[in-house]
Design an enzyme around this catalytic site. Structure first.
Site, PDB file in Angstrom:
ATOM      1  N   LYS A 113      -5.614  19.057 -45.564  1.00 34.51           N
ATOM      2  CA  LYS A 113      -4.944  17.792 -45.239  1.00 34.51           C
ATOM      3  C   LYS A 113      -4.099  17.308 -46.421  1.00 34.51           C
ATOM      4  CE  LYS A 113      -6.916  17.320 -41.118  1.00 34.51           C
ATOM      5  NZ  LYS A 113      -6.273  17.560 -39.856  1.00 34.51           N
ATOM      6  N   LYS A 195      -4.959  27.349 -36.904  1.00 32.24           N
ATOM      7  CA  LYS A 195      -5.680  27.071 -35.658  1.00 32.24           C
ATOM      8  C   LYS A 195      -4.825  26.197 -34.738  1.00 32.24           C
ATOM      9  CE  LYS A 195      -8.287  22.837 -36.561  1.00 32.24           C
ATOM     10  NZ  LYS A 195      -7.796  22.134 -35.374  1.00 32.24           N
ATOM     11  N   LYS A 198      -4.286  19.342 -32.645  1.00 34.86           N
ATOM     12  CA  LYS A 198      -3.663  18.210 -31.980  1.00 34.86           C
ATOM     13  C   LYS A 198      -2.459  17.744 -32.765  1.00 34.86           C
ATOM     14  CE  LYS A 198      -7.777  16.082 -30.688  1.00 34.86           C
ATOM     15  NZ  LYS A 198      -8.134  15.721 -32.048  1.00 34.86           N
TER      16      LYS A 198
HETATM   17  P1  ATP Z   1      -6.440  17.157 -35.557  1.00 40.09           P
HETATM   18  O1  ATP Z   1      -5.406  18.195 -35.819  1.00 40.09           O
HETATM   19  O2  ATP Z   1      -5.881  15.819 -35.299  1.00 40.09           O
HETATM   20  O3  ATP Z   1      -7.569  17.138 -36.573  1.00 40.09           O
HETATM   21  P2  ATP Z   1      -8.010  18.879 -33.910  1.00 40.09           P
HETATM   22  O4  ATP Z   1      -7.338  19.695 -32.891  1.00 40.09           O
HETATM   23  O5  ATP Z   1      -8.436  19.538 -35.174  1.00 40.09           O
HETATM   24  O6  ATP Z   1      -7.112  17.596 -34.187  1.00 40.09           O
HETATM   25  P3  ATP Z   1     -10.479  17.377 -33.794  1.00 40.09           P
HETATM   26  O7  ATP Z   1     -10.513  16.094 -33.051  1.00 40.09           O
HETATM   27  O8  ATP Z   1     -10.375  17.366 -35.272  1.00 40.09           O
HETATM   28  O9  ATP Z   1      -9.270  18.231 -33.177  1.00 40.09           O
HETATM   29  O10 ATP Z   1     -11.745  18.254 -33.369  1.00 40.09           O
HETATM   30  C1  ATP Z   1     -12.420  18.119 -32.139  1.00 40.09           C
HETATM   31  C2  ATP Z   1     -13.273  19.342 -31.871  1.00 40.09           C
HETATM   32  O11 ATP Z   1     -12.441  20.445 -31.522  1.00 40.09           O
HETATM   33  C3  ATP Z   1     -14.096  19.796 -33.096  1.00 40.09           C
HETATM   34  O12 ATP Z   1     -15.363  20.199 -32.635  1.00 40.09           O
HETATM   35  C4  ATP Z   1     -13.338  20.985 -33.613  1.00 40.09           C
HETATM   36  O13 ATP Z   1     -14.179  21.925 -34.261  1.00 40.09           O
HETATM   37  C5  ATP Z   1     -12.780  21.575 -32.326  1.00 40.09           C
HETATM   38  N1  ATP Z   1     -11.552  22.339 -32.576  1.00 40.09           N
HETATM   39  C6  ATP Z   1     -10.375  21.840 -32.997  1.00 40.09           C
HETATM   40  N2  ATP Z   1      -9.447  22.819 -33.075  1.00 40.09           N
HETATM   41  C7  ATP Z   1     -10.068  23.973 -32.708  1.00 40.09           C
HETATM   42  C8  ATP Z   1      -9.643  25.335 -32.567  1.00 40.09           C
HETATM   43  N3  ATP Z   1      -8.391  25.700 -32.800  1.00 40.09           N
HETATM   44  N4  ATP Z   1     -10.558  26.250 -32.153  1.00 40.09           N
HETATM   45  C9  ATP Z   1     -11.840  25.886 -31.886  1.00 40.09           C
HETATM   46  N5  ATP Z   1     -12.298  24.624 -31.992  1.00 40.09           N
HETATM   47  C10 ATP Z   1     -11.427  23.660 -32.387  1.00 40.09           C
HETATM   48 MG    MG Z   2      -9.313  18.356 -36.779  1.00 41.66          MG
END
Ligand code: ATP
Ligand code: MG
Length: 333
Positions: A113, A195, A198
């Protein structure tokens, strides 16, 4: 017998994607049948990287709608918003005294981050794992169904809990990251650079809200190469990822056909992606349509949020009483 307690959360930072679904949400839906599940929309966590709150409310409502659309049932689990439970903030404060600057700076997600937001390296970002520990420990949860990217945070949660227990007495069970498949899941982005997420890599991430054409377009652009030249080659990461996605949404026969083509060096990635796109559209379409229908029902979502708040606060308050008593920060009995 009392069911084991489960906690997991998701940030209202944007649209839910396939990584969220297969890394976490799919397990939540299954776990609500067997466990005492708390599922939390963690809005405070989103402030660490998304200080602009103009879209926060609509993001929270849409996310709640998506959680209901994938099958979470407020009759079976406690679905709530983090900022509705101020007890979490108090526990976060106590745990902050047990978290050290050095270990927080070494956390992989913090370093990521900092790279993504070099002009906003705030203390909230540094102490993100402490707040997450408070989310989990406030319900004294044992299992935390999350994707691979969260593994280190759960380990840190165990460390903070152990330190608390050691200093003040055994209050917290030590939680474990959990996935029904055994290993935690990581869905890579379609360009092979990180990965799915969002808030980053948006054209290389498949969102549950994407329409059919966009799903097809993104999958057709997924990174591949000219194919293997040696029989039974090892797959590069990005190819493994395309196969991984296929295993999640296509039939076993389809996967087996493309595996055999790969091993025999006759694979045509264009055909594979076309097939994957059609299977993905079939899988994602119904979830999107359910989410759209629920999202418009604001009143229903408000009811769900209020109901979750009440149950989550009751559980959080019970833990906080134990914590205060153990620490001796209660002066009137
Ligand atoms: P941001 O980028 O805003 O952090 P994010 O996609 O990482 O969003 P989070 O809200 O941080 O989403 O995570 C929610 C859940 O989704 C967590 O359990 C995280 O481990 C899972 N997760 C997020 N991205 C992945 C991915 N690419 N593959 C598997 N699990 C994921
Ligand atoms: Mg995240």
């Amino acid at each position: 017998m009392k069911k084991e307690t489960v906690l997991s959360g998701i940030r209202p930072t944007g649209f839910v994607h396939l990584g969220n679904y297969f890394g976490a949400m799919r397990d939540w839906v299954r776990m609500q049948e067997e466990y005492d599940c708390y599922i939390c929309v963690v809005d405070w966590h989103s402030l660490t990287t998304h200080p602009d709150t103009k879209e926060l409310q609509s993001n929270v409502y849409r996310l709640m709608g998506e959680l209901l659309a994938v099958g979470l049932d407020p009759e079976k689990c406690v679905l709530y918003v983090q900022s509705d439970v101020p007890e979490i903030a108090e526990l976060y404060l106590y745990l902050n005294m047990m978290a050290y600057k050095g270990e927080l700076e070494k956390t992989a997600t913090f370093k990521d981050k900092v790279r993504q937001h070099p002009n906003n390296v705030n203390a909230g970002l540094l102490t993100y794992p402490v707040l997450q520990a408070a989310d989990i420990l406030i319900h004294r949860a044992l299992k935390v169904p999350v994707g691979k990217d969260q593994e280190q945070h759960i380990e840190m949660t165990r460390n903070f809990a152990e330190r608390f227990n050691h200093r003040y007495g055994e209050i917290f069970p030590l939680p474990q990251a959990f996935s029904y498949g055994g290993g935690l899941i990581k869905i890579m982005s379609l360009d092979g650079t990180g990965k799915m997420s969002k808030s980053a890599n948006q054209m290389a991430t498949l969102y549950l809200a994407d329409d059919d054409e966009l799903i097809r377009k993104k999958i057709m652009k997924a990174k591949t190469d000219s194919g293997p030249t040696e029989l039974h080659s090892v797959k590069p990461d990005y190819i493994e990822n395309v196969f991984g996605l296929m295993k999640l949404v296509s039939s076993e026969d389809t996967v087996a056909k493309f595996e055999a083509d790969f091993n025999n060096c006759v694979i045509r990635y264009g055909d594979m992606k076309k097939q994957l796109a059609e299977d993905m559209v079939r899988f994602m379409g119904p979830i999107r349509e359910r989410a759209k229908a629920i999202e418009n029902n604001k009143e229903e979502i408000t009811r769900v949020i209020l109901r979750g708040k009440e149950k989550a606060r009751a559980s959080a308050d019970a833990t906080l009483q134990l914590v205060r008593k153990a620490m001796g920060v209660n002066y009137t009995g």
